[in-house]
Motif scaffolding. Structure first.
Motif, mmCIF file in Angstrom:
data_model
loop_
_atom_site.group_PDB
_atom_site.id
_atom_site.type_symbol
_atom_site.label_atom_id
_atom_site.label_comp_id
_atom_site.label_asym_id
_atom_site.label_seq_id
_atom_site.Cartn_x
_atom_site.Cartn_y
_atom_site.Cartn_z
ATOM 1 N N ILE A 6 0.828 -1.217 0.000
ATOM 2 C CA ILE A 6 0.000 0.000 0.000
ATOM 3 C C ILE A 6 0.856 1.259 0.000
ATOM 4 O O ILE A 6 0.536 2.243 -0.658
ATOM 5 C CB ILE A 6 -1.014 -0.004 1.155
ATOM 6 N N THR A 7 1.985 1.235 0.720
ATOM 7 C CA THR A 7 2.854 2.409 0.694
ATOM 8 C C THR A 7 3.591 2.498 -0.642
ATOM 9 O O THR A 7 3.886 3.595 -1.112
ATOM 10 C CB THR A 7 3.859 2.400 1.852
ATOM 11 N N GLY A 8 3.866 1.351 -1.243
ATOM 12 C CA GLY A 8 4.462 1.364 -2.580
ATOM 13 C C GLY A 8 3.537 2.000 -3.597
ATOM 14 O O GLY A 8 3.982 2.734 -4.489
ATOM 15 N N ILE A 9 2.244 1.742 -3.465
ATOM 16 C CA ILE A 9 1.258 2.378 -4.357
ATOM 17 C C ILE A 9 1.266 3.885 -4.147
ATOM 18 O O ILE A 9 1.244 4.659 -5.119
ATOM 19 C CB ILE A 9 -0.137 1.782 -4.113
ATOM 20 N N ASP A 10 1.334 4.328 -2.886
ATOM 21 C CA ASP A 10 1.419 5.764 -2.601
ATOM 22 C C ASP A 10 2.643 6.391 -3.255
ATOM 23 O O ASP A 10 2.548 7.446 -3.889
ATOM 24 C CB ASP A 10 1.497 6.015 -1.095
ATOM 25 N N VAL A 11 3.783 5.756 -3.094
ATOM 26 C CA VAL A 11 5.028 6.292 -3.653
ATOM 27 C C VAL A 11 4.965 6.301 -5.183
ATOM 28 O O VAL A 11 5.432 7.236 -5.831
ATOM 29 C CB VAL A 11 6.249 5.502 -3.136
ATOM 30 N N ARG A 40 3.332 22.691 0.164
ATOM 31 C CA ARG A 40 2.237 21.811 0.585
ATOM 32 C C ARG A 40 2.395 20.411 0.003
ATOM 33 O O ARG A 40 2.131 19.419 0.673
ATOM 34 C CB ARG A 40 0.886 22.396 0.174
ATOM 35 N N PHE A 41 2.836 20.331 -1.250
ATOM 36 C CA PHE A 41 3.057 19.030 -1.862
ATOM 37 C C PHE A 41 4.182 18.288 -1.144
ATOM 38 O O PHE A 41 4.048 17.114 -0.800
ATOM 39 C CB PHE A 41 3.402 19.182 -3.352
ATOM 40 N N LEU A 42 5.283 18.978 -0.892
ATOM 41 C CA LEU A 42 6.423 18.351 -0.217
ATOM 42 C C LEU A 42 6.064 17.901 1.192
ATOM 43 O O LEU A 42 6.472 16.828 1.629
ATOM 44 C CB LEU A 42 7.612 19.304 -0.186
ATOM 45 N N LEU A 43 5.289 18.689 1.890
ATOM 46 C CA LEU A 43 4.858 18.314 3.231
ATOM 47 C C LEU A 43 3.966 17.070 3.193
ATOM 48 O O LEU A 43 4.038 16.215 4.061
ATOM 49 C CB LEU A 43 4.119 19.477 3.880
ATOM 50 N N GLY A 44 3.167 16.960 2.151
ATOM 51 C CA GLY A 44 2.267 15.822 2.015
ATOM 52 C C GLY A 44 2.947 14.531 1.592
ATOM 53 O O GLY A 44 2.405 13.444 1.811
ATOM 54 N N VAL A 45 4.110 14.612 0.970
ATOM 55 C CA VAL A 45 4.775 13.393 0.494
ATOM 56 C C VAL A 45 5.870 12.897 1.434
ATOM 57 O O VAL A 45 6.395 11.805 1.225
ATOM 58 C CB VAL A 45 5.355 13.576 -0.933
ATOM 59 N N ILE A 46 6.179 13.662 2.461
ATOM 60 C CA ILE A 46 7.236 13.249 3.379
ATOM 61 C C ILE A 46 6.882 11.939 4.063
ATOM 62 O O ILE A 46 7.697 11.010 4.111
ATOM 63 C CB ILE A 46 7.511 14.350 4.429
ATOM 64 N N PHE A 47 5.676 11.830 4.595
ATOM 65 C CA PHE A 47 5.316 10.651 5.376
ATOM 66 C C PHE A 47 5.198 9.377 4.544
ATOM 67 O O PHE A 47 5.707 8.336 4.963
ATOM 68 C CB PHE A 47 4.044 10.908 6.179
ATOM 69 N N PRO A 48 4.550 9.392 3.381
ATOM 70 C CA PRO A 48 4.505 8.152 2.600
ATOM 71 C C PRO A 48 5.892 7.666 2.165
ATOM 72 O O PRO A 48 6.178 6.466 2.211
ATOM 73 C CB PRO A 48 3.648 8.506 1.386
ATOM 74 N N ILE A 49 6.758 8.589 1.775
ATOM 75 C CA ILE A 49 8.102 8.195 1.349
ATOM 76 C C ILE A 49 8.912 7.683 2.538
ATOM 77 O O ILE A 49 9.611 6.668 2.440
ATOM 78 C CB ILE A 49 8.801 9.362 0.623
ATOM 79 N N ALA A 50 8.815 8.367 3.670
ATOM 80 C CA ALA A 50 9.531 7.919 4.870
ATOM 81 C C ALA A 50 9.014 6.560 5.334
ATOM 82 O O ALA A 50 9.798 5.686 5.718
ATOM 83 C CB ALA A 50 9.376 8.946 5.984
ATOM 84 N N LEU A 51 7.704 6.357 5.272
ATOM 85 C CA LEU A 51 7.120 5.081 5.676
ATOM 86 C C LEU A 51 7.607 3.951 4.784
ATOM 87 O O LEU A 51 8.007 2.890 5.272
ATOM 88 C CB LEU A 51 5.597 5.169 5.638
ATOM 89 N N PHE A 52 7.619 4.179 3.487
ATOM 90 C CA PHE A 52 8.107 3.153 2.562
ATOM 91 C C PHE A 52 9.570 2.837 2.837
ATOM 92 O O PHE A 52 9.967 1.670 2.882
ATOM 93 C CB PHE A 52 7.909 3.616 1.113
#
Length: 114
Positions: free
Chosen positions: A62-67, A85-97
């Protein structure tokens, strides 16, 4: 009989942080109206905390799909790299993956998960 856990202090730090980020994404998924993804994130977090191999692979999927969708969106518009705003929103999915596929997390789940 073993009880269900929400966290597991015996996991490596990368996996523990990944579980917390899964819960974090579940809460924000609920707030954002994405109930299916919120349920999947929460279930993956509980499953990983209880040493379930299927939950680990589900979380990576699921996190791979997000990335993947983040990368696809970036390829369409490189100007997003300058949008805070975009960068703030993508930090967590990329860090989680990154936390889930980290060698320490992968080796631990390969050895201990059922």
């Amino acid at each position: 009989m073993e009880t269900m856990r929400w966290t597991n202090q015996g996991h490596p730090q990368t996996l523990q942080t990944g579980v917390f980020l899964l819960y974090f994404n579940a809460v924000f998924g609920l707030l954002g109206g994405s109930f299916l993804f919120a349920i999947l994130y929460a279930a993956a977090g509980v499953g990983i905390a209880n040493d379930k191999r299927l939950a680990y692979f589900g979380a990576v999927g699921i996190t791979g799909i997000d990335v993947f969708f983040i990368a696809r969106r970036l390829l369409g518009d490189f100007g997003l790299l300058f949008d805070f705003r975009f960068l703030l929103g993508v930090i967590f999915p990329i860090a989680l993956f990154a936390l889930l596929v980290h060698p320490m997390s992968r080796n631990y789940q390969r050895s201990w998960f059922s």
